[in-house]
Design a protein around this motif. Structure first.
Motif, short mmCIF file in Angstrom:
data_model
loop_
_atom_site.label_atom_id
_atom_site.label_comp_id
_atom_site.label_asym_id
_atom_site.label_seq_id
_atom_site.Cartn_x
_atom_site.Cartn_y
_atom_site.Cartn_z
N MET A 73 -7.05 -13.72 -15.56
CA MET A 73 -8.13 -12.61 -15.10
C MET A 73 -7.03 -12.12 -15.70
N ALA A 74 -7.34 -10.63 -16.25
CA ALA A 74 -6.60 -9.10 -16.24
C ALA A 74 -7.42 -8.36 -15.27
N ILE A 75 -6.10 -7.60 -15.30
CA ILE A 75 -6.77 -6.22 -14.02
C ILE A 75 -6.37 -4.88 -15.08
N SER A 76 -6.44 -4.00 -15.06
CA SER A 76 -6.30 -2.85 -15.90
C SER A 76 -4.90 -2.42 -14.82
N LEU A 77 -3.99 -1.51 -16.08
CA LEU A 77 -2.67 -0.96 -15.82
C LEU A 77 -3.02 0.08 -14.72
N ASP A 78 -4.01 0.38 -15.13
CA ASP A 78 -4.58 2.11 -14.08
C ASP A 78 -4.58 1.58 -12.30
N LYS A 79 -5.71 0.16 -12.62
CA LYS A 79 -6.10 -0.78 -11.27
C LYS A 79 -4.90 -1.39 -10.18
N TRP A 80 -4.03 -1.66 -11.41
CA TRP A 80 -2.27 -1.97 -11.10
C TRP A 80 -1.46 -1.88 -10.04
N MET A 81 -2.04 -0.22 -10.57
CA MET A 81 -0.92 0.77 -9.89
C MET A 81 -1.24 1.41 -8.77
N SER A 82 -3.22 1.40 -8.95
CA SER A 82 -3.50 2.49 -7.98
C SER A 82 -3.68 1.39 -6.47
N LYS A 83 -4.28 -0.16 -6.79
CA LYS A 83 -4.23 -1.03 -5.92
C LYS A 83 -3.45 -2.45 -5.57
N TRP A 84 -2.83 -2.99 -6.84
CA TRP A 84 -2.16 -4.46 -6.33
C TRP A 84 -0.58 -3.49 -6.43
N THR A 85 -0.13 -2.46 -7.16
CA THR A 85 1.25 -2.20 -6.07
C THR A 85 1.24 -2.59 -4.84
N PRO A 86 0.81 -0.84 -4.47
CA PRO A 86 1.02 -0.61 -2.69
C PRO A 86 0.62 -2.09 -1.65
N GLY A 87 -0.03 -3.14 -2.44
CA GLY A 87 -1.19 -4.06 -1.79
C GLY A 87 0.19 -5.05 -1.53
N LEU A 88 0.75 -5.25 -2.98
CA LEU A 88 1.90 -5.81 -2.56
C LEU A 88 3.08 -6.13 -1.95
N MET A 89 3.52 -4.47 -2.03
CA MET A 89 4.54 -3.88 -1.10
C MET A 89 4.24 -3.60 0.28
N GLN A 90 2.89 -3.89 0.79
CA GLN A 90 2.71 -3.59 2.24
C GLN A 90 2.67 -5.33 2.63
N ASP A 91 2.16 -6.17 1.93
CA ASP A 91 2.34 -7.62 2.32
C ASP A 91 4.04 -7.95 2.05
N ALA A 92 4.53 -7.37 1.31
CA ALA A 92 6.12 -7.56 1.00
C ALA A 92 6.33 -9.01 0.23
N LEU A 93 5.77 -8.60 -0.99
CA LEU A 93 5.48 -9.84 -2.01
C LEU A 93 6.07 -9.23 -3.05
N VAL A 94 7.07 -10.31 -4.50
CA VAL A 94 7.19 -9.80 -4.85
C VAL A 94 6.86 -10.29 -6.23
N ILE A 95 7.21 -9.93 -7.44
CA ILE A 95 6.39 -9.91 -8.42
C ILE A 95 7.74 -10.63 -9.36
N MET A 96 6.84 -11.99 -10.02
CA MET A 96 7.72 -12.97 -10.63
C MET A 96 6.63 -12.38 -11.98
N VAL A 97 7.99 -12.45 -13.09
CA VAL A 97 7.21 -11.68 -14.78
C VAL A 97 7.38 -12.66 -15.75
N CYS A 98 6.72 -12.72 -15.72
CA CYS A 98 5.90 -13.86 -16.92
C CYS A 98 7.44 -15.08 -16.70
N PRO A 99 6.82 -16.40 -15.56
CA PRO A 99 6.69 -17.15 -16.05
C PRO A 99 6.52 -18.12 -17.09
N VAL A 100 7.07 -19.24 -17.45
CA VAL A 100 7.24 -19.92 -18.12
C VAL A 100 7.08 -21.49 -17.83
#
Length: 120
Positions: A73-100
Motif C-alpha cells: 500500500m502506498a502512502i503519500s509523503l505528506d500523509k506520512w509526515m503529518s500522521k504516521w511519523t507522530p503516531g510511530l513516535m507516540q507508540d515508540a515504534l521504529v522504521i525498518m528501512v527497505c528490508p529484503v
C-alpha cells in the motif's frame, strides 16, 4: 532466490537505506504492507517497527511465507509526515528501512527517518 532484479538488492543495508530515502523523497510516496489487521509490523532484537519500501516491487518481495496474504500500500509523503511519523513516535515504534529477503534493513527512529526525508 528473488524473482525480480532491483538495484537495491545488490547494495549494503546502509546504502539501501540511503537510496530508499532518496527514492521516497523524489517519488513522494512510501510503501508499506497491510493485511486484515492493518499495517505489518516486524520485531528486530528488542524493537518493534514498521517496514517501509521505496516501491511496490520491493514491498511485494517481503510478502511471502507468514506475510503471503499482505498487500503493498502506498502512502503519500505528506500523509506520512503529518500522521504516521507522530503516531510511530507516540507508540515508540521504529522504521525498518527497505528490508529484503534475508536482511532486516536499517533501523531508524521515526524522527530520524523524517529528518532524512526532509533533507533528501
Amino acid at each position: 532466490m528473488t524473482s525480480i532484479s532491483h538495484p537495491l538488492l545488490a547494495v549494503s543495508p546502509q546504502n539501501r537505506a540511503q537510496q530508499t530515502v532518496e527514492m521516497i523523497a523524489s517519488g513522494a510516496q512510501i510503501w508499506i504492507l497491510t493485511d486484515n489487521d492493518g499495517c505489518v509490523m516486524l520485531t528486530s532484537e528488542d524493537e518493534d517497527g514498521v517496514p517501509v519500501w521505496p516501491d511496490e516491487a520491493l514491498a511485494r518481495l517481503w510478502a511471502t511465507d507468514d506475510w503471503a496474504d499482505c498487500q503493498p500500500m502506498a502512502i503519500s509523503l505528506d500523509k506520512w509526515m503529518s500522521k504516521w511519523t507522530p503516531g510511530l513516535m507516540q507508540d515508540a515504534l521504529v522504521i525498518m528501512v527497505c528490508p529484503v529477503p534475508g536482511e532486516e534493513g536499517e533501523v531508524m527512529a521515526p524522527e530520524d527517518f523524517a529528518a532524512a526525508l526532509q533533507k533528501a
